[in-house]
Each structure stands twice: as structure tokens, then as C-alpha cells.
Enzyme design. Structure first.
Site, PDB file in Angstrom:
ATOM      1  N   CYS A 271     -17.575  17.832 -10.210  1.00 21.27           N
ATOM      2  CA  CYS A 271     -17.752  19.069 -10.988  1.00 21.27           C
ATOM      3  C   CYS A 271     -16.506  19.336 -11.840  1.00 21.27           C
ATOM      4  O   CYS A 271     -16.618  19.787 -12.983  1.00 21.27           O
ATOM      5  CB  CYS A 271     -18.047  20.249 -10.068  1.00 21.27           C
TER       6      CYS A 271
ATOM      7  N   ASP B 124     -15.711   4.209 -13.413  1.00 19.34           N
ATOM      8  CA  ASP B 124     -15.154   4.367 -12.072  1.00 19.34           C
ATOM      9  C   ASP B 124     -13.665   4.044 -12.108  1.00 19.34           C
ATOM     10  O   ASP B 124     -13.231   3.067 -12.729  1.00 19.34           O
ATOM     11  CB  ASP B 124     -15.884   3.447 -11.079  1.00 19.34           C
TER      12      ASP B 124
ATOM     13  N   HIS C 171     -24.632  20.416  -9.774  1.00 18.29           N
ATOM     14  CA  HIS C 171     -24.182  19.844  -8.505  1.00 18.29           C
ATOM     15  C   HIS C 171     -25.342  19.637  -7.540  1.00 18.29           C
ATOM     16  O   HIS C 171     -26.101  20.555  -7.238  1.00 18.29           O
ATOM     17  CB  HIS C 171     -23.132  20.749  -7.843  1.00 18.29           C
TER      18      HIS C 171
ATOM     19  N   ASN D 195     -24.761   5.682  -2.824  1.00 17.23           N
ATOM     20  CA  ASN D 195     -24.419   5.772  -1.405  1.00 17.23           C
ATOM     21  C   ASN D 195     -24.723   7.180  -0.916  1.00 17.23           C
ATOM     22  O   ASN D 195     -24.318   8.162  -1.540  1.00 17.23           O
ATOM     23  CB  ASN D 195     -22.936   5.458  -1.207  1.00 17.23           C
TER      24      ASN D 195
ATOM     25  N   GLY E 295     -20.917   5.036   3.274  1.00 12.41           N
ATOM     26  CA  GLY E 295     -19.576   5.104   2.702  1.00 12.41           C
ATOM     27  C   GLY E 295     -19.452   6.069   1.537  1.00 12.41           C
ATOM     28  O   GLY E 295     -18.546   5.927   0.713  1.00 12.41           O
TER      29      GLY E 295
ATOM     30  N   THR F   3     -18.127   8.837  -0.530  1.00 14.97           N
ATOM     31  CA  THR F   3     -16.826   9.513  -0.476  1.00 14.97           C
ATOM     32  C   THR F   3     -16.776  10.763  -1.340  1.00 14.97           C
ATOM     33  O   THR F   3     -15.948  11.643  -1.093  1.00 14.97           O
ATOM     34  CB  THR F   3     -15.688   8.567  -0.915  1.00 14.97           C
TER      35      THR F   3
ATOM     36  N   HIS G 129     -21.015  14.582  -4.613  1.00 12.12           N
ATOM     37  CA  HIS G 129     -21.749  15.025  -5.805  1.00 12.12           C
ATOM     38  C   HIS G 129     -22.581  13.808  -6.192  1.00 12.12           C
ATOM     39  O   HIS G 129     -22.022  12.734  -6.461  1.00 12.12           O
ATOM     40  CB  HIS G 129     -20.764  15.428  -6.916  1.00 12.12           C
TER      41      HIS G 129
ATOM     42  N   HIS H 126     -24.248  10.672  -7.352  1.00 14.46           N
ATOM     43  CA  HIS H 126     -23.856   9.755  -8.424  1.00 14.46           C
ATOM     44  C   HIS H 126     -24.534   8.418  -8.223  1.00 14.46           C
ATOM     45  O   HIS H 126     -24.797   7.988  -7.097  1.00 14.46           O
ATOM     46  CB  HIS H 126     -22.333   9.595  -8.492  1.00 14.46           C
TER      47      HIS H 126
END
Ligand code: AMP
Ligand code: ZN
Length: 112
Positions: free
Chosen positions: A6, A29, A45, A85, A91, A93, A96, A98
Site C-alpha cells: 500500500c 521485484d 488492499h 504465494n 512463504g 512475506t 497484500h 500479489h
């Protein structure tokens, strides 16, 4: 809300933008796992795949309309992988939603 992505959408944290429209933001990334590694996120979100409902799934359809455009613009005509994921065992992390676009090499069967 204390959410990294965000903050990226708001411009409070810098990112390398590759695509943006009213619903979606895409950026590189920071720790690429392939020559091309892009994250595509909804501007609204959503925590993860588990947060997709009939009320917000239109943005997911839109993301999957945008992904081929990004892939073409990135020259991924030999193919690419889309990964999301969801949760601890996968995993995840950043909580939000993606979608990773991975390409630019022959990918192993590992996530990336
Ligand atoms: P996941 O592990 O599926 O939750 O993916 C989160 C991804 O976000 C990882 O591939 C990270 O490298 C990436 N990431 C974390 N912080 C940033 C950032 N500031 N800019 C770009 N990508 C990031
Ligand atoms: Zn967020």
C-alpha cells in the site's frame, strides 16, 4: 494500514513501475528470482488469495487481463510463470495480494 505494498502504491516507498492503471500497479521485484521478475498488485488492499471474494474478484480478472500485456511488453514470448504465494507454508512475506511474473529464462519446477 501498515502495509508495504500500500505504501508503494501511495508512492511513500519507491518502486520500479512497469504498469499502472486505475485498479492495478506492477513493479519490479527488489530481489529478482529470474531475469524478469515483476509483481502485479491490486490498488485496493486484499491480504492474499484467501481474501478474494465475489465482491472484489473483478480486480483479479483484470490483473489476468493485464499480465499478458506486461509479458508481451517485457518480451516474454517464450513463456513465463505466474505465482501467488498464500500464507505461511507458501512463504508469503507481504500480506497484500500479489502475482509474481517470472520469466526470461527456462524456469525450474521450483517456485522461481
Ligand atoms: P511473497 O514472498 O510471495 O510474499 O513475495 C513478496 C515479494 O516482495 C518478494 O519477492 C520480495 O522480494 C518482494 N519485495 C519486498 N519488498 C519489496 C520492495 N520494496 N520493492 C519490490 N519488491 C519487494
Ligand atoms: Zn496493502
Amino acid at each position: 494500514m501498515d502495509c508495504l505494498f500500500c505504501k508503494i502504491i501511495a508512492g511513500d516507498i519507491p518502486s520500479a513501475k512497469v504498469y499502472e492503471d486505475e485498479l492495478v500497479y506492477a513493479f519490479r521485484d527488489i530481489n529478482p528470482q529470474a531475469p524478469t521478475h515483476i509483481l502485479v498488485i491490486p490498488k485496493a488492499h486484499i491480504d492474499s488469495v484467501n481474501g478474494i471474494t465475489c465482491d472484489n474478484s473483478a480486480v483479479v480478472a483484470h490483473i489476468f487481463e493485464v499480465i499478458p500485456q506486461i509479458a508481451a511488453a517485457e518480451g516474454l514470448e517464450k513463456g513465463y510463470r505466474v505465482v501467488s504465494n498464500c500464507g505461511q507454508d507458501a512463504g508469503q512475506t507481504v500480506f497484500h495480494l500479489h502475482f509474481h511474473i517470472l520469466g526470461g529464462k527456462e524456469l525450474s519446477l521450483e517456485m522461481a
